[in-house]
Structure formats: structure tokens, C-alpha cells
Design a protein around this motif. Structure first.
Motif, PDB file in Angstrom:
ATOM      1  N   PRO A 130      19.124 -35.290  11.032  1.00  0.00           N
ATOM      2  CA  PRO A 130      17.837 -35.907  10.680  1.00  0.00           C
ATOM      3  C   PRO A 130      17.608 -37.246  11.373  1.00  0.00           C
ATOM      4  N   ASP A 131      18.685 -37.967  11.713  1.00  0.00           N
ATOM      5  CA  ASP A 131      18.519 -39.264  12.350  1.00  0.00           C
ATOM      6  C   ASP A 131      18.100 -39.143  13.806  1.00  0.00           C
ATOM      7  N   SER A 132      17.972 -37.891  14.307  1.00  0.00           N
ATOM      8  CA  SER A 132      17.520 -37.692  15.679  1.00  0.00           C
ATOM      9  C   SER A 132      16.002 -37.722  15.787  1.00  0.00           C
ATOM     10  N   LEU A 133      15.328 -37.755  14.649  1.00  0.00           N
ATOM     11  CA  LEU A 133      13.869 -37.792  14.635  1.00  0.00           C
ATOM     12  C   LEU A 133      13.375 -39.206  14.390  1.00  0.00           C
ATOM     13  N   ASP A 134      12.165 -39.448  14.830  1.00  0.00           N
ATOM     14  CA  ASP A 134      11.567 -40.774  14.699  1.00  0.00           C
ATOM     15  C   ASP A 134      10.100 -40.593  14.328  1.00  0.00           C
ATOM     16  N   THR A 135       9.410 -41.673  14.060  1.00  0.00           N
ATOM     17  CA  THR A 135       7.963 -41.624  13.821  1.00  0.00           C
ATOM     18  C   THR A 135       7.277 -42.591  14.771  1.00  0.00           C
ATOM     19  N   ASN A 136       6.072 -42.213  15.197  1.00  0.00           N
ATOM     20  CA  ASN A 136       5.332 -43.106  16.079  1.00  0.00           C
ATOM     21  C   ASN A 136       4.467 -44.062  15.271  1.00  0.00           C
ATOM     22  N   GLU A 137       3.592 -44.780  15.968  1.00  0.00           N
ATOM     23  CA  GLU A 137       2.783 -45.792  15.278  1.00  0.00           C
ATOM     24  C   GLU A 137       1.805 -45.182  14.280  1.00  0.00           C
ATOM     25  N   HIS A 138       1.512 -43.874  14.418  1.00  0.00           N
ATOM     26  CA  HIS A 138       0.602 -43.203  13.474  1.00  0.00           C
ATOM     27  C   HIS A 138       1.357 -42.541  12.337  1.00  0.00           C
ATOM     28  N   GLY A 139       2.675 -42.624  12.359  1.00  0.00           N
ATOM     29  CA  GLY A 139       3.480 -42.019  11.307  1.00  0.00           C
ATOM     30  C   GLY A 139       3.844 -40.573  11.568  1.00  0.00           C
ATOM     31  N   TYR A 140       3.514 -40.046  12.753  1.00  0.00           N
ATOM     32  CA  TYR A 140       3.833 -38.657  13.071  1.00  0.00           C
ATOM     33  C   TYR A 140       5.303 -38.530  13.453  1.00  0.00           C
ATOM     34  N   PHE A 141       5.938 -37.422  13.007  1.00  0.00           N
ATOM     35  CA  PHE A 141       7.307 -37.142  13.417  1.00  0.00           C
ATOM     36  C   PHE A 141       7.364 -36.939  14.929  1.00  0.00           C
ATOM     37  N   ARG A 142       8.423 -37.472  15.552  1.00  0.00           N
ATOM     38  CA  ARG A 142       8.642 -37.305  16.985  1.00  0.00           C
ATOM     39  C   ARG A 142      10.137 -37.254  17.255  1.00  0.00           C
ATOM     40  N   THR A 143      10.518 -36.573  18.320  1.00  0.00           N
ATOM     41  CA  THR A 143      11.920 -36.640  18.753  1.00  0.00           C
ATOM     42  C   THR A 143      12.121 -37.950  19.519  1.00  0.00           C
ATOM     43  N   LYS A 144      13.370 -38.379  19.611  1.00  0.00           N
ATOM     44  CA  LYS A 144      13.653 -39.677  20.231  1.00  0.00           C
ATOM     45  C   LYS A 144      13.765 -39.614  21.755  1.00  0.00           C
ATOM     46  N   THR A 145      13.890 -38.413  22.301  1.00  0.00           N
ATOM     47  CA  THR A 145      14.175 -38.320  23.736  1.00  0.00           C
ATOM     48  C   THR A 145      12.943 -38.096  24.601  1.00  0.00           C
ATOM     49  N   LEU A 146      11.783 -37.805  23.982  1.00  0.00           N
ATOM     50  CA  LEU A 146      10.607 -37.488  24.800  1.00  0.00           C
ATOM     51  C   LEU A 146      10.217 -38.662  25.693  1.00  0.00           C
ATOM     52  N   GLY A 147      10.131 -39.854  25.126  1.00  0.00           N
ATOM     53  CA  GLY A 147       9.772 -41.027  25.928  1.00  0.00           C
ATOM     54  C   GLY A 147      10.772 -41.291  27.034  1.00  0.00           C
ATOM     55  N   ASP A 148      12.065 -41.069  26.732  1.00  0.00           N
ATOM     56  CA  ASP A 148      13.099 -41.271  27.755  1.00  0.00           C
ATOM     57  C   ASP A 148      12.914 -40.289  28.910  1.00  0.00           C
ATOM     58  N   MET A 149      12.541 -39.058  28.591  1.00  0.00           N
ATOM     59  CA  MET A 149      12.358 -38.055  29.639  1.00  0.00           C
ATOM     60  C   MET A 149      11.231 -38.455  30.590  1.00  0.00           C
ATOM     61  N   TRP A 150      10.103 -38.850  30.051  1.00  0.00           N
ATOM     62  CA  TRP A 150       8.975 -39.216  30.914  1.00  0.00           C
ATOM     63  C   TRP A 150       9.242 -40.519  31.652  1.00  0.00           C
ATOM     64  N   ARG A 151      10.003 -41.408  31.035  1.00  0.00           N
ATOM     65  CA  ARG A 151      10.371 -42.654  31.714  1.00  0.00           C
ATOM     66  C   ARG A 151      11.272 -42.340  32.917  1.00  0.00           C
ATOM     67  N   MET A 152      12.202 -41.412  32.730  1.00  0.00           N
ATOM     68  CA  MET A 152      13.062 -41.006  33.840  1.00  0.00           C
ATOM     69  C   MET A 152      12.245 -40.372  34.962  1.00  0.00           C
ATOM     70  N   LEU A 153      11.301 -39.507  34.608  1.00  0.00           N
ATOM     71  CA  LEU A 153      10.466 -38.870  35.631  1.00  0.00           C
ATOM     72  C   LEU A 153       9.645 -39.906  36.394  1.00  0.00           C
ATOM     73  N   LYS A 154       9.188 -40.922  35.697  1.00  0.00           N
ATOM     74  CA  LYS A 154       8.426 -41.985  36.363  1.00  0.00           C
ATOM     75  C   LYS A 154       9.317 -42.746  37.349  1.00  0.00           C
ATOM     76  N   GLU A 155      10.555 -43.030  36.932  1.00  0.00           N
ATOM     77  CA  GLU A 155      11.479 -43.743  37.817  1.00  0.00           C
ATOM     78  C   GLU A 155      11.791 -42.913  39.060  1.00  0.00           C
ATOM     79  N   GLN A 156      12.037 -41.618  38.878  1.00  0.00           N
ATOM     80  CA  GLN A 156      12.346 -40.763  40.021  1.00  0.00           C
ATOM     81  C   GLN A 156      11.120 -40.560  40.910  1.00  0.00           C
ATOM     82  N   THR A 157       9.938 -40.606  40.300  1.00  0.00           N
ATOM     83  CA  THR A 157       8.708 -40.552  41.097  1.00  0.00           C
ATOM     84  C   THR A 157       8.620 -41.781  41.993  1.00  0.00           C
ATOM     85  N   ALA A 158       8.964 -42.935  41.444  1.00  0.00           N
ATOM     86  CA  ALA A 158       8.951 -44.166  42.249  1.00  0.00           C
ATOM     87  C   ALA A 158       9.971 -44.094  43.373  1.00  0.00           C
ATOM     88  N   VAL A 159      11.140 -43.508  43.088  1.00  0.00           N
ATOM     89  CA  VAL A 159      12.166 -43.365  44.125  1.00  0.00           C
ATOM     90  C   VAL A 159      11.658 -42.453  45.241  1.00  0.00           C
TER      91      VAL A 159
END
Length: 758
Positions: free
Chosen positions: A414-443
Motif C-alpha cells: 500500500p505504501d507504493s501508492l500516492d495521491t496527487n494535489e486533487h486527492g486522486y490515487f497515483r502510483t509513485k513511479t509514473l512521474g519518474d518514468m516521464w522525467r527519465m524520458l524527458k532527460e533521454q530526449t534531451a540527450v
């Protein structure tokens, strides 16, 4: 054959897409340019090799003639000596006296040298001590070298004579006597080595005198070594004849190698600078041109300040350039052959090649002259490797993230889940995934090459699509554990449902563009668009992005469908099994279902995205209707007797469901939006079911035809099971319906609720 296959593979890699055919003219001109450059290099190399070969053949011919002349002269001399002995009557006696006199002179000379040896050695030691105090100038360098050369000759002559003597008992004593000379030579060699290692700083300090003195020492030693080599060759080829000439038996006997040590010192001086450059390069690869400034500064110093201080035959500037270029080649190829090299370092090396040759051209060296090529002409291969490094990094990141998500999901953490600013359940890794894709796009963008960026984006599209499929398969696999009795405990199921909600919310976050913020996928599109060609954008990127967008929608909907399916598989398993049995008439199963629905919606209304909440209500309505209709055909004990009030019970169930769905919009803080009209339209099939059950035998066929024309995907198996549940069923009724089914033609259209009824 292998070369042809390699060429085909390389061509296939260059022409991966249909629009790449537009590049054929560019590729043709590029390959023509490269071929012209290579042909030019080959012509220059062939010309140089031809000149070297011709010069070598000429030298060999001249040398052969000289050797033959020497042999002829020596034979003449030998003949004259023999004749002279016969012409002079007392020649043997005269020759003997002459030899005695010559030996006596040599003994006197050797005695004087041995007696003065120690004093001369002390003088050299004193001069070395003086130079120790002034290593930057070493004013006594030439005097010391001259003195050491004489002492070395004395030692070599003495040791040669003692070895040729009949009594060699004093050889060890003589060796001990000359031991100090070896120590002084080592001392002198240290001074020479220090000067060689600081040659460029000496030129930069305008210490021309020191540079010239060092050059004179090295040049003289080079001459001595050349003489030793010539004598060794002569002694090997004409041993008997050479032993009769004193000039060929006296003097240095061993090569000293000062010129070779001088060349090695050039490498030793540059090596620490390459090592320091490597440390800086690993930390800041983008600063490679600044890191390598020392390299070109050194060569410039040699060209401007050192060339006129050294013997011209040395071609010192070319010598330095060849050594430095070879070290640069080895340094770069070592890095590009390193499998752990990161994409930024690879890109920096690729860009460095062109800059390197530009700077070398300013020093007067064209690319054809500098051999081997600094990157072994592997730029095209390195570009592909660079692209593959980024792709590999993306794949590894995605694999690690999904592996972590899978562990957390399967273990129901259960500690693998988080909530966003609207209170919606979210997984913790989604933002990390898109951040990684952005970094590799820059590379990828930092390469300034569309082919690199396009290859990387193809890999990203594949990785994202694969992630969607993996999630869907894993959700189905985990959901099946609850649908297969005995299933899992209720607490574990609640965590599983929380995960389904979080995953569904993640998909909406990827595509949700609103006034407050833009979805991850749209931001990703904005980042990639400037880095690719318009043709790739229209033909590949936009379709891939649309497919991903549809995939996010499908995965989010799939999570909600699985959520609703779990409720029926676990919570309503017993309730649905009682539909249309004897217990159905006495209990309020539909009311219990409506109450449970309301509890679920109340629990998840604030943690599920609003657009998905509407999807959840629709899925609950569809699942309820599908299970309700399926129960009429599948439930054991389902029986419809004419005397039973099943029509009123159907009506009561439908009204209870309608009352619940109609009232949803007024509760739950107004978060739920219900398209009640659409729900009512779908539920009209219940009326068709009731009519199939209550119609007389003759009217069943008419009801079936109406039902089939309204729902093209109505299954005959379900109709047969429903008819068999009638208490007045007979085979003629079923035969008539099947006959009508063969007559009725209905065009296929969008799926109706009956596609879910089994």
C-alpha cells in the motif's frame, strides 16, 4: 560475401523508412565525397610508399656497390701486404718490432688513462653536483657528456683487452674499478631525462641554450649508435677480415639508445596530461575541446619554438605530431571501445573528431597525413552506437521501473501508492518514468542529428506501448486470482482495487490536457517535435502518439472494467447465483447490489478521476445487466413457471436499479455524472427477456425476431437456455426459433450489451 552482407545491413539501417528514400541523393553525394577523400588518401599514401621504395632500392644499390668496392680495396690491401712481406727481406723482424712498439704505446696510453681515470671521474661528479643546483640550465651538460664519452671508451677498451688476453684473472677487479663510472652515467642519464621530460617547458621559458645542448648530446649519441650498428653489421658479415683492422675493434661496442629514450620521453611527458584530461572528461564530457587545449599548445610550441633548435633531419615537429596523434588515437579508441561509456561521453568524442582535424589543419597537418584516423573512420558506427546507448538506457530504465512496479503490485504494497494535489490515487513511479524520458530526449537532442533522435523516439514508443500491454496482462492475471474460488481475502482485494484505481488515474494523467496543466504525452510531443524531421513527425510520430493515447484510454478503462468485474466475482457471487431461483422471489438481491454499489462509489468518488468515475458507473450498470441476463440462462435452479409472479419480480428489480442509478447524480457531493437515458436504453433488453418468457409458444418466434433485429449479437445458445427455463418448453418451440434464426439476416453493427451475455 561477408563484406557484401555488411554493406546490405548498413544500407538497411540507413533506409529504415520509406521517406528515407528522399535521402538517397544526399547519401550518394556523401559517399562520393568520402570515396574521393579516401582515393586521395590512397594516392598520397601510394606516392609516398613508392618514393620510399624507390629511395630504399637506390640506397640498397649504392650500398651494395660501396660494399663491393670496399671488399675489392681490402683484397688489394691484403695482397699488397702479402707482396710487401716477400719484397722486404727482414720484414718479419721489422713487423715484430713494429707490433712491440705499437703494443708498448697502447700500454702506455692505457696506463695513463687508468691513472687519470679516478681524477677525471671526480671532476665529472663535481660538474654533476653543480648542475644539480641548476637543472633548468645544466651549463656543464656538454662537458660532462664529452668526459663521460672518453671514460666510457677507456672502460670499453680495457674490458675488451682483458677479455682477449690469455690471463683473465684481473677481469673482476677491473669491473669493480669501473663501477663508479656506471653510477656517474646513471646520474648523467637522470639529468638528460629530466631535460627531455621538460623540453616543452624549456622552450616556453625561452631557454634555448639548454635545448640546444640537449639536442647536441642526443645527436652525438645517435651518431655513435649508428656507428656501432654499422660495425656490428660489418663484423657479422666479414668477421675474419674485420678482426684485422684496429678501427673496427676499438671504440663503443654497445648501443646506448639515447635517441630512443628521447622519443620515449615525449610520450612520458604527454601521458600524465592525457590522464588528467581523462579525469576531467569523465566529469564534464561537453568540455572536451577546452580540456584538450594543452595538446595543441604543445604542438604549436614545437612548431614555432623547437623546430629551429633541433637537427633538421629529425623533423622534430612531425616526430612530435606522430607521437601525439598516436596517443590521441589510442586515448579516444580506448573510450569508444568501453562498453560502459555513457551517451554524453560518446557524443562528445564523435563531435571532437571534426574539431580535432580542424585544429590540426591550423598547425599545417591535413587529415590524410595524420595516420591512423583518430577514430579509425568509425563515425557512422559510433553514431549508431550512440543512438543504441540511449535506447539501451531507456529500455533498462523502463525495465527496472516496471520490475519495481510489478513487485509492489503483486505484493500489494500500500505504501507504493500516492495521491496527487486533487486527492486522486497515483502510483509513485509514473512521474519518474516521464522525467527519465524527458532527460533521454534531451540527450538525443544534444546530438543535433535527426536520425539519432528518431531512432531513440522509436524505442520510446515501443517501450511505452509494451508497458501498457504488460500492465494489462498483469492486471488480468492478478484479477483472475480473485475470480477463481476460493479467491483471496477481502483486505488484499481492497488493496488490489486501490491499485486499479491508481493505475487508471495514471493513464488519465498521461493524456489529460486542461487549463491547469498539460498531460505527460502532450508535453512529450512538444519536446520531440523540434528534434525530428517533418516527414518522420507526420508518418511515424503522430500515428505512434495517437496509438499511445488510445492505449492509455484503453488501459484506464480496462482497470475500471476489472474493478467492476471484481465486485461481481467476489461481493455478488452468492447474490447473482440466487437470481431466478426460488430464493429470488423471497429476497431483495437487487437492493443489496444497489447498496453495495453506493458504498463503493462513496469510497472511491474522491480518489478516482471524475472522468473515470463516470466510466465506473457505466461499467457497473453494464456488468449488472450482463450478469442479470446471464443468470437467466446459467443459474442452476432457474425456472420460470406460469403460475409464479416472475414478471412482477423482474419489474421490481429493474425499478430498484433505475432508482439507484437515477439518484446517483444527486449524491456524493455532485461528483458523479450519470447518463441515465443511456442506461435505460440498454436495460430495455430485460423487457425482451420477459417477453421471451411470458409469450405463448407461437409468439416466441416473433419476440425472438424483434430481439435479434435490435441486438445483432444475440447468441442462440443464450436464447436456447432461457427457453429451456420455461416450464412449458418443448422441442418444437426451439426448432421454430432456430428456423427463424436461419431466415433473419441482420447487419453487424456496434456491439450491444448482449455481446457480454453468456
Amino acid at each position: 560475401m561477408a563484406e557484401i552482407e555488411g554493406s546490405i545491413v548498413e544500407l538497411a539501417d540507413l533506409l529504415r523508412h520509406p521517406e528515407d528514400l528522399d535521402k538517397i541523393s544526399f547519401l550518394k553525394s556523401e559517399f562520393t565525397r568520402k570515396k574521393t577523400a579516401i582515393d586521395g588518401q590512397l594516392k598520397i599514401g601510394l606516392k609516398e610508399q613508392l618514393e620510399v621504395t624507390q629511395n630504399g632500392m637506390g640506397s640498397i644499390s649504392d650500398g651494395q656497390r660501396t660494399v663491393n668496392q670496399i671488399k675489392e680495396e681490402m683484397m688489394k690491401i691484403d695482397k699488397l701486404c702479402a707482396e710487401a712481406q716477400n719484397m722486404i727481406r727482414d720484414f718479419p723482424d721489422i713487423n715484430l718490432v713494429s707490433q712491440v712498439h705499437r703494443n708498448f704505446s697502447q700500454v702506455e696510453t692505457m696506463k695513463a688513462n687508468i691513472e687519470s681515470f679516478d681524477g677525471r671521474l671526480k671532476d665529472l661528479e663535481q660538474m654533476l653536483r653543480e648542475d644539480d643546483q641548476d637543472l633548468e640550465n645544466q651549463p656543464n651538460l656538454l662537458n660532462i657528456h664529452h668526459g663521460l664519452t672518453q671514460l666510457r671508451d677507456i672502460r670499453d677498451d680495457a674490458m675488451d683487452q682483458i677479455k682477449r688476453a690469455s690471463d683473465t684473472s684481473l677481469e673482476s677487479h677491473l669491473q669493480d674499478y669501473f663501477t663508479r663510472l656506471g653510477d656517474v652515467i646513471d646520474w648523467f642519464d637522470d639529468h638528460v631525462g629530466t631535460a627531455c621530460m621538460n623540453l616543452i617547458p624549456l622552450v616556453q621559458a625561452d631557454n634555448k641554450g639548454m635545448v640546444v645542448r640537449l639536442a647536441l648530446v642526443i645527436e652525438e649519441e645517435e651518431k655513435i649508435d649508428n656507428r656501432v650498428k654499422a660495425l656490428q653489421d660489418a663484423q657479422r658479415e666479414h668477421k675474419d677480415l674485420a678482426s684485422r683492422f684496429k678501427s673496427m675493434t676499438s671504440g663503443p661496442k654497445q648501443l646506448r639508445g639515447y635517441k630512443e629514450k628521447f622519443l620515449e620521453a615525449i610520450k612520458y611527458y604527454a601521458q600524465p596530461q592525457f590522464e588528467k584530461a581523462e579525469e576531467m572528461f569523465l566529469e564534464e564530457p561537453e568540455k572536451l575541446p577546452n580540456i584538450m587545449k594543452w595538446y595543441f599548445n604543445d604542438l604549436y610550441v614545437v612548431k614555432v619554438g623547437m623546430a629551429n633548435l633541433m637537427p633538421k633531419k629529425w623533423k622534430i615537429f612531425k616526430t612530435y605530431t606522430d607521437i601525439y596523434h598516436g596517443m590521441m588515437h589510442d586515448w579516444l579508441t580506448k573510450h569508444i571501445d568501453n562498453p560502459e561509456l555513457s551517451p554524453p561521453h560518446m557524443l562528445s568524442i564523435i563531435d571532437w573528431s571534426e574539431k580535432y582535424y580542424t585544429k590540426m589543419a591550423k598547425l599545417g597537418w591535413d587529415q590524410a597525413t595524420l595516420q591512423p584516423h583518430v577514430l579509425d573512420s568509425r563515425e557512422a558506427e559510433l553514431i549508431r552506437e550512440y543512438r543504441q546507448l540511449i535506447v539501451k538506457s531507456v529500455d533498462e530504465w523502463m525495465d527496472r521501473m516496471f520490475a519495481a512496479d510489478k513487485r509492489s503490485f503483486v505484493d500489494r504494497k500500500p505504501d507504493s501508492l500516492d495521491t496527487n494535489e486533487h486527492g486522486y490515487f497515483r502510483t509513485k513511479t509514473l512521474g519518474d518514468m516521464w522525467r527519465m524520458l524527458k532527460e533521454q530526449t534531451a540527450v538525443a537532442g544534444s546530438s543535433n542529428r535527426t536520425d539519432v533522435a528518431e531512432g531513440v523516439f522509436d524505442a520510446m514508443f515501443r517501450a511505452l506501448k509494451s508497458r501498457q500491454n504488460l500492465w494489462q496482462n498483469m492486471i488480468d492475471s492478478e484479477a483472475q486470482k480473485y475470480k477463481s474460488p476460493p479467491g483471496a481475502d477481502g483486505e488484499s482485494m481492497q488493496v488490489f482495487q486501490d491499485w486499479l484505481v491508481a493505475i487508471a488515474n495514471d493513464q488519465i494523467a498521461c493524456i489529460d490536457d486542461n487549463e491547469d496543466q498539460t498531460g505527460y504525452l502532450t508535453r512529450f510531443q512538444r519536446d520531440l517535435e523540434p528534434l525530428v524531421s517533418p516527414a518522420y513527425m507526420s508518418a511515424h510520430a503522430l500515428p505512434a502518439l495517437d496509438a499511445l493515447r488510445d492505449g492509455f484510454v484503453d488501459l484506464g478503462t480496462h482497470c475500471i472494467t476489472a474493478f467492476a468485474g471484481l465486485i461481481f466475482a467476489v461481493d455478488f457471487r452468492a447474490t447473482v447465483a440466487d437470481f431466478f431461483t426460488a430464493k429470488w422471489y423471497q429476497e431483495y438481491g437487487m437492493k443489496r447490489i444497489a447498496t453495495t454499489f453506493d458504498d463503493y462509489i462513496g469510497d472511491y468518488a474522491k480518489v478516482l478521476h471524475r472522468s473515470l468515475l463516470d466510466v465506473l458507473v457505466e461499467e457497473l450498470a453494464d456488468e449488472l445487466l450482463a450478469h442479470y441476463l446471464s443468470a437467466a440462462a446459467r443459474n442452476k435452479g432457474a425456472r420460470f413457471r406460469r403460475a409464479d409472479p416472475f414478471t412482477e419480480k423482474f419489474k421490481d428489480d429493474v425499478l430498484t436499479a433505475f432508482e439507484f442509478f437515477a439518484g446517483l447524480g444527486d449524491g456524493h457531493d455532485g461528483l458523479v455524472t450519470v447518463d441515465f437515458a443511456a442506461i435505460k436504453r440498454k436495460w430495455r433488453v430485460v423487457d425482451k427477456l420477459v417477453r421471451l418468457l411470458e409469450a405463448d409458444k407461437a409468439g416466441v418466434v416473433v419476440v425472438y425476431e424483434e430481439f435479434k433485429r435490435e441486438c445483432w449479437d444475440l447468441q442462440m445458445g443464450w436464447v436456447e437456455s432461457v427457453l429451456r427455463a420455461r416450464d412449458d418448453f418443448d422441442r418444437s418451440m426451439l426448432a421454430a426459433v432456430k428456423a427463424k434464426a436461419g431466415e433473419v439476416y441482420v447487419e453487424r453493427g456496434p456491439e450491444t450489451i448482449m455481446s457480454k451475455v453468456k
